[in-house]
Design an enzyme around this catalytic site. Structure first.
Site, PDB file in Angstrom:
ATOM      1  N   SER A 110     -17.078  90.563 -13.952  1.00  0.00           N
ATOM      2  CA  SER A 110     -16.733  91.903 -14.053  1.00  0.00           C
ATOM      3  C   SER A 110     -16.854  92.272 -15.842  1.00  0.00           C
ATOM      4  O   SER A 110     -16.285  91.376 -16.740  1.00  0.00           O
ATOM      5  CB  SER A 110     -14.610  91.787 -13.675  1.00  0.00           C
ATOM      6  OG  SER A 110     -13.592  92.945 -14.168  1.00  0.00           O
TER       7      SER A 110
ATOM      8  N   TYR B 149     -18.372  98.950 -15.098  1.00  0.00           N
ATOM      9  CA  TYR B 149     -17.387 100.172 -15.109  1.00  0.00           C
ATOM     10  C   TYR B 149     -17.568 100.740 -16.334  1.00  0.00           C
ATOM     11  O   TYR B 149     -17.803 100.945 -17.116  1.00  0.00           O
ATOM     12  CB  TYR B 149     -15.826  99.991 -16.036  1.00  0.00           C
ATOM     13  CG  TYR B 149     -14.417  99.601 -14.107  1.00  0.00           C
ATOM     14  CD1 TYR B 149     -15.400 100.047 -13.634  1.00  0.00           C
ATOM     15  CD2 TYR B 149     -14.483  98.028 -13.798  1.00  0.00           C
ATOM     16  CE1 TYR B 149     -14.174  99.923 -11.793  1.00  0.00           C
ATOM     17  CE2 TYR B 149     -13.711  98.065 -13.668  1.00  0.00           C
ATOM     18  CZ  TYR B 149     -13.459  98.530 -12.208  1.00  0.00           C
ATOM     19  OH  TYR B 149     -12.707  98.154 -11.097  1.00  0.00           O
TER      20      TYR B 149
ATOM     21  N   THR C 193     -19.263  99.184 -10.107  1.00  0.00           N
ATOM     22  CA  THR C 193     -18.454 100.337  -9.048  1.00  0.00           C
ATOM     23  C   THR C 193     -18.189 101.394  -9.215  1.00  0.00           C
ATOM     24  O   THR C 193     -17.528 102.302 -10.510  1.00  0.00           O
ATOM     25  CB  THR C 193     -17.103  99.635  -9.644  1.00  0.00           C
ATOM     26  OG1 THR C 193     -17.487  97.643  -9.807  1.00  0.00           O
ATOM     27  CG2 THR C 193     -15.902  99.330  -8.902  1.00  0.00           C
TER      28      THR C 193
ATOM     29  N   LYS D 283     -21.303  99.381  -5.793  1.00  0.00           N
ATOM     30  CA  LYS D 283     -20.394  98.436  -5.064  1.00  0.00           C
ATOM     31  C   LYS D 283     -18.661  99.829  -4.474  1.00  0.00           C
ATOM     32  O   LYS D 283     -19.103 100.030  -6.035  1.00  0.00           O
ATOM     33  CB  LYS D 283     -19.620  97.709  -5.815  1.00  0.00           C
ATOM     34  CG  LYS D 283     -18.774  97.198  -4.701  1.00  0.00           C
ATOM     35  CD  LYS D 283     -18.116  96.274  -6.299  1.00  0.00           C
ATOM     36  CE  LYS D 283     -16.587  94.837  -5.562  1.00  0.00           C
ATOM     37  NZ  LYS D 283     -15.721  95.155  -6.690  1.00  0.00           N
TER      38      LYS D 283
ATOM     39  N   HIS E 253     -12.270  97.807  -2.284  1.00  0.00           N
ATOM     40  CA  HIS E 253     -11.895  97.539  -3.158  1.00  0.00           C
ATOM     41  C   HIS E 253     -11.142  96.629  -3.270  1.00  0.00           C
ATOM     42  O   HIS E 253      -9.901  96.423  -4.111  1.00  0.00           O
ATOM     43  CB  HIS E 253     -11.683  98.643  -5.113  1.00  0.00           C
ATOM     44  CG  HIS E 253     -11.326  98.736  -6.109  1.00  0.00           C
ATOM     45  ND1 HIS E 253     -12.284  98.786  -7.284  1.00  0.00           N
ATOM     46  CD2 HIS E 253     -10.856  97.424  -6.739  1.00  0.00           C
ATOM     47  CE1 HIS E 253     -12.891  98.204  -8.131  1.00  0.00           C
ATOM     48  NE2 HIS E 253     -11.113  97.469  -7.584  1.00  0.00           N
TER      49      HIS E 253
HETATM   50  C1  LIG Z   1      -7.473  91.000  -8.539  1.00  0.00           C
HETATM   51  C2  LIG Z   1      -8.470  91.841  -9.217  1.00  0.00           C
HETATM   52  C3  LIG Z   1      -9.353  92.141  -9.772  1.00  0.00           C
HETATM   53  C4  LIG Z   1      -9.942  92.818  -9.073  1.00  0.00           C
HETATM   54  N1  LIG Z   1     -11.608  93.325 -10.250  1.00  0.00           N
HETATM   55  C5  LIG Z   1     -11.718  94.177 -10.637  1.00  0.00           C
HETATM   56  C6  LIG Z   1     -13.135  94.378 -11.351  1.00  0.00           C
HETATM   57  O1  LIG Z   1     -12.927  94.196 -12.173  1.00  0.00           O
HETATM   58  N2  LIG Z   1     -13.998  95.293 -11.029  1.00  0.00           N
HETATM   59  C7  LIG Z   1     -14.598  95.485  -9.745  1.00  0.00           C
HETATM   60  O2  LIG Z   1     -15.792  96.368  -9.385  1.00  0.00           O
HETATM   61  N3  LIG Z   1     -14.272  95.024  -8.776  1.00  0.00           N
HETATM   62  C8  LIG Z   1     -12.650  94.101  -9.117  1.00  0.00           C
HETATM   63  N4  LIG Z   1     -11.860  93.823  -7.734  1.00  0.00           N
HETATM   64  C9  LIG Z   1     -12.545  94.259  -6.525  1.00  0.00           C
HETATM   65  C10 LIG Z   1     -12.795  93.034  -6.025  1.00  0.00           C
HETATM   66  O3  LIG Z   1     -14.519  93.354  -7.007  1.00  0.00           O
HETATM   67  C11 LIG Z   1     -13.474  93.398  -4.598  1.00  0.00           C
HETATM   68  O4  LIG Z   1     -13.932  94.348  -3.923  1.00  0.00           O
HETATM   69  C12 LIG Z   1     -11.868  92.122  -3.891  1.00  0.00           C
HETATM   70  O5  LIG Z   1     -11.365  91.786  -3.905  1.00  0.00           O
HETATM   71  C13 LIG Z   1     -12.317  91.838  -2.230  1.00  0.00           C
HETATM   72  O6  LIG Z   1     -11.423  92.172  -1.693  1.00  0.00           O
HETATM   73  P1  LIG Z   1     -10.684  90.362  -0.961  1.00  0.00           P
HETATM   74  O7  LIG Z   1     -10.057  90.045  -2.343  1.00  0.00           O
HETATM   75  O8  LIG Z   1     -10.196  90.738  -0.060  1.00  0.00           O
HETATM   76  O9  LIG Z   1     -11.412  89.434  -1.059  1.00  0.00           O
HETATM   77  C14 LIG Z   1     -10.230  93.003  -8.072  1.00  0.00           C
HETATM   78  C15 LIG Z   1     -10.174  92.531  -7.183  1.00  0.00           C
HETATM   79  C16 LIG Z   1      -8.660  92.106  -7.209  1.00  0.00           C
HETATM   80  C17 LIG Z   1      -7.747  91.046  -6.571  1.00  0.00           C
HETATM   81  C1  LIG Z   2     -10.894  99.350 -16.622  1.00  0.00           C
HETATM   82  C2  LIG Z   2      -9.555  99.516 -15.251  1.00  0.00           C
HETATM   83  C3  LIG Z   2      -9.076  98.832 -15.548  1.00  0.00           C
HETATM   84  C4  LIG Z   2      -9.896  98.088 -13.661  1.00  0.00           C
HETATM   85  C5  LIG Z   2      -9.118  96.801 -12.931  1.00  0.00           C
HETATM   86  C6  LIG Z   2      -9.870  95.910 -12.981  1.00  0.00           C
HETATM   87  C7  LIG Z   2      -9.932  96.127 -10.801  1.00  0.00           C
HETATM   88  O1  LIG Z   2     -11.032  96.776 -11.158  1.00  0.00           O
HETATM   89  C8  LIG Z   2      -8.349  96.312 -10.382  1.00  0.00           C
HETATM   90  O2  LIG Z   2      -8.800  95.767  -9.161  1.00  0.00           O
HETATM   91  O3  LIG Z   2      -8.301  95.177 -10.657  1.00  0.00           O
END
Ligand SMILES: Cc1cc2nc3c(=O)[nH]c(=O)nc-3n(C[C@H](O)[C@H](O)[C@H](O)COP(=O)(O)O)c2cc1C
Ligand SMILES: CCCCCCC(=O)C(=O)O
Length: 561
Positions: A173, A196, A222, A294, A318
């Site tokens: 990330s 991002y 994303t 994504k 997401h």
């Molecule tokens: C705690 C957390 C942080 C996340 N941070 C990001 C991120 O920084 N960038 C991003 O593209 N997706 C982020 N996501 C989304 C994940 O890439 C993904 O799409 C999602 O977690 C998939 O679903 P699942 O948790 O049910 O497997 C985040 C998800 C979670 C749970």
């Molecule tokens: C840059 C904005 C904060 C994003 C935080 C990470 C993320 O994607 C999430 O789901 O939490």
């Protein structure tokens, strides 16, 4: 308090036992991060065992405790809950608003069942695959998720090492608590970098170039976060923005307002919410790496994505953290896959918790899946070892699923290995105006399970008795068969919404329907209008009964053809 002095003659009440075990869990959890990542870390302590033995009949399943090692990925969630401060656990586990989509992402997988094949040689199962030309041990990758040091002191380095040990791809990330460089030098995992785009576009360009310099193999842009979704647990907890080392010195994480979720405030100030399709060209100009996108959920966007030349698409909502009431990702996968038509690989994340889920996603056209929360839960519970365990469990389950379905390799997994109950939980049927096999096809594409035939059957009967009715049905069947063949649908399960293009040419006909039913107009004109409307409104109606929004607005015309 653990009441270890209780003897067998004085059994503890279940409630007290529960409390005792919970106390133990709390103490265990608080010391956990200091322990080595030993697999035996969760051995049941003798005192708790003694209590359990004392109450032999007590049903342990009512306790939220695992005896010994977790046996599936879901069990890591509870371990993570015990290991983490509430604010962080809520951040990882939570979804947006009513969390409808959060539940649906998982539930939707449960509505897909298998059509296993028998007597296939499954003595050797090979689930390795390639992603953008990189060979990985299984079609299971690590999704980007932010700030792993909130879960474990080793942060993304532990996750990357687990990915390397599992021989799979990790997507790092932008919001990583370790830097691009630290992760790159920590192990030889195949890494993609998730991007991002901040208001200051130069930052994005710098991050991309750093990723490229450090051997990351692709950029995963994303696109579903122009702003952060409304995560109500984070609002209540006033979720912080901890140090995000990867963007240190590039983007300020200071937020003036300390109301609600600070993270949300940061995202609002920092993220570029003007990002749009033409910016893919700009992004491409900053790098030679392939760009994946994504956050795609519709065929419209899937088509645009292929038009702007992305190298892959991730079907994602997401993890249900952005727009609530988006569909579960597995329910839209096929729509996207059809739209893309094999031009680029399609991946999926969201709710994948079992090897059976991985299999289902592959059967519906995904090249591989990405795992979000389970990885973070594994990390929180047991560090690098925990992440490895999570990936291994999914692989083991996938292998078993493939063996039991008669699929020795991922190429053998096809659409016909699963049954997907599209749409609602009860079957919907349609009658009215069905006169052609193409009409039957259209009704099925819009979600009907079957159609009923009215007048044609009567006319057939009147004309030629039983033979006439049989003829009518046979004609419709023949036409339907031809339609399926010409549409590339070998069985009804292949017929999807994306097989038809449904244009409502004149929205005023919605009003006209009411008008016809209520106004005393000449019956000839009335009948004429009904003929026209039957063909436009009936398909729209069935769409609306399944999707709901117009149900109360419209009255079906009484078809008179
Ligand atoms: C705690 C957390 C942080 C996340 N941070 C990001 C991120 O920084 N960038 C991003 O593209 N997706 C982020 N996501 C989304 C994940 O890439 C993904 O799409 C999602 O977690 C998939 O679903 P699942 O948790 O049910 O497997 C985040 C998800 C979670 C749970
Ligand atoms: C840059 C904005 C904060 C994003 C935080 C990470 C993320 O994607 C999430 O789901 O939490």
């Amino acid at each position: 308090m653990v009441q270890s002095s209780n003897s067998t003659s004085q059994p503890l009440k279940p409630r007290i036992l529960h409390q005792a075990i919970q106390d133990w869990q709390v103490r265990e959890a608080s010391s956990r991060t200091l322990l080595t990542n030993s697999p035996t870390q969760y051995a049941f302590p003798s005192v708790a065992l003694q209590i359990v033995k004392t109450l032999g009949t007590f049903n342990l399943s009512s306790c939220r405790i695992m005896e010994g090692e977790p046996v599936n990925v879901n069990e890591f969630q509870e371990l993570a809950r015990q290991a983490l401060p509430k604010m962080y656990y809520d951040y990882y586990s939570g979804g947006a608003e009513d969390q409808y989509t959060l539940k649906e992402n998982v539930e939707a997988f449960r509505r897909i069942t298998f059509r296993p094949r028998i007597l296939v040689d499954v003595s050797r199962i090979n689930f390795s695959t390639t992603v953008l030309g990189y060979k990985i041990s299984a079609p299971i990758m690590v999704a980007p998720s932010a700030m792993h040091k909130l879960a474990h002191p080793e942060g993304e380095i532990a996750t990357a090492r687990a990915a390397a040990a599992s021989n799979t791809i990790m997507v790092l990330s932008t919001m990583s608590s370790c830097t691009i460089e630290e992760v790159a030098s920590s192990c030889n995992a195949i890494r993609f970098f998730q991007l991002y785009v901040y208001k200051n576009r130069d930052v994005a360009a710098q991050l991309v170039q750093r990723a490229e310099r450090n051997g990351y193999k692709a950029i995963v842009l994303t696109v579903d976060v122009p702003r952060l979704g409304r995560r109500e647990a984070d609002i209540k907890n006033k979720m912080i923005v901890p140090p995000v080392k990867n963007i240190e010195g590039l983007v300020s994480t200071e937020v003036d307002n300390d109301e609600g979720s600070i993270l949300e405030g940061f995202a609002k100030g920092a993220l570029d919410d003007s990002l749009c399709w033409r910016d893919i060209g700009w992004l491409r100009s900053t790098t030679n790496l392939p760009i994946l996108i994504k956050g795609v959920l519709t065929r419209e966007d899937a088509i645009k994505a292929t038009e702007v030349g992305v190298a892959g698409i991730v079907v994602s909502n997401h993890g249900a953290r952005q727009l609530d009431y988006t569909p579960a990702t597995i329910t839209v996968l096929e729509e996207v896959v059809h739209a893309v038509g094999g031009k680029v690989p399609v991946f999926l994340d969201g709710g994948v918790r079992r090897g059976t889920d991985v299999f289902k996603a592959l059967a519906l056209g995904a090249q591989a899946v990405l795992i979000g929360r389970p990885v973070v839960y594994g990390l929180a519970a047991k560090g690098e070892y925990g992440v490895r365990k999570v990936i291994q469990m999914l692989k083991d389950e996938l292998e078993l699923t493939m063996a039991l379905s008669g699929c020795p390799s991922v190429k053998d997994i096809t659409r016909s290995h699963v049954v997907h109950a599209i749409g609602g939980k009860v079957p919907v049927f349609l009658d009215g105006g069905v006169r052609r096999g193409t009409d039957v096809f259209k009704a099925l594409a819009l979600g009907a399970q079957a159609v009923l035939i009215g007048r044609p059957a009567i006319y057939g009967l009147a004309a030629k008795g039983e033979y006439g009715v049989r003829k009518v049905i046979q004609m419709l069947k023949d036409e339907f068969e031809l339609t399926m063949a010409l549409s590339g649908c070998p069985s009804v399960k292949y017929i999807t919404r994306s097989h038809i293009d449904f244009v409502i040419r004149d929205p005023s006909c919605i009003l006209l329907t009411h008008w016809i039913v209520t106004m005393p107009i000449d019956s000839v004109i009335k009948d004429l209008l009904r003929v026209l409307l039957t063909h436009q409104i009936v398909p729209m109606l069935i769409d609306s009964v399944i999707r709901d929004p117009l149900r109360d607005v419209m009255h079906p015309p009484n078809p008179s053809v």
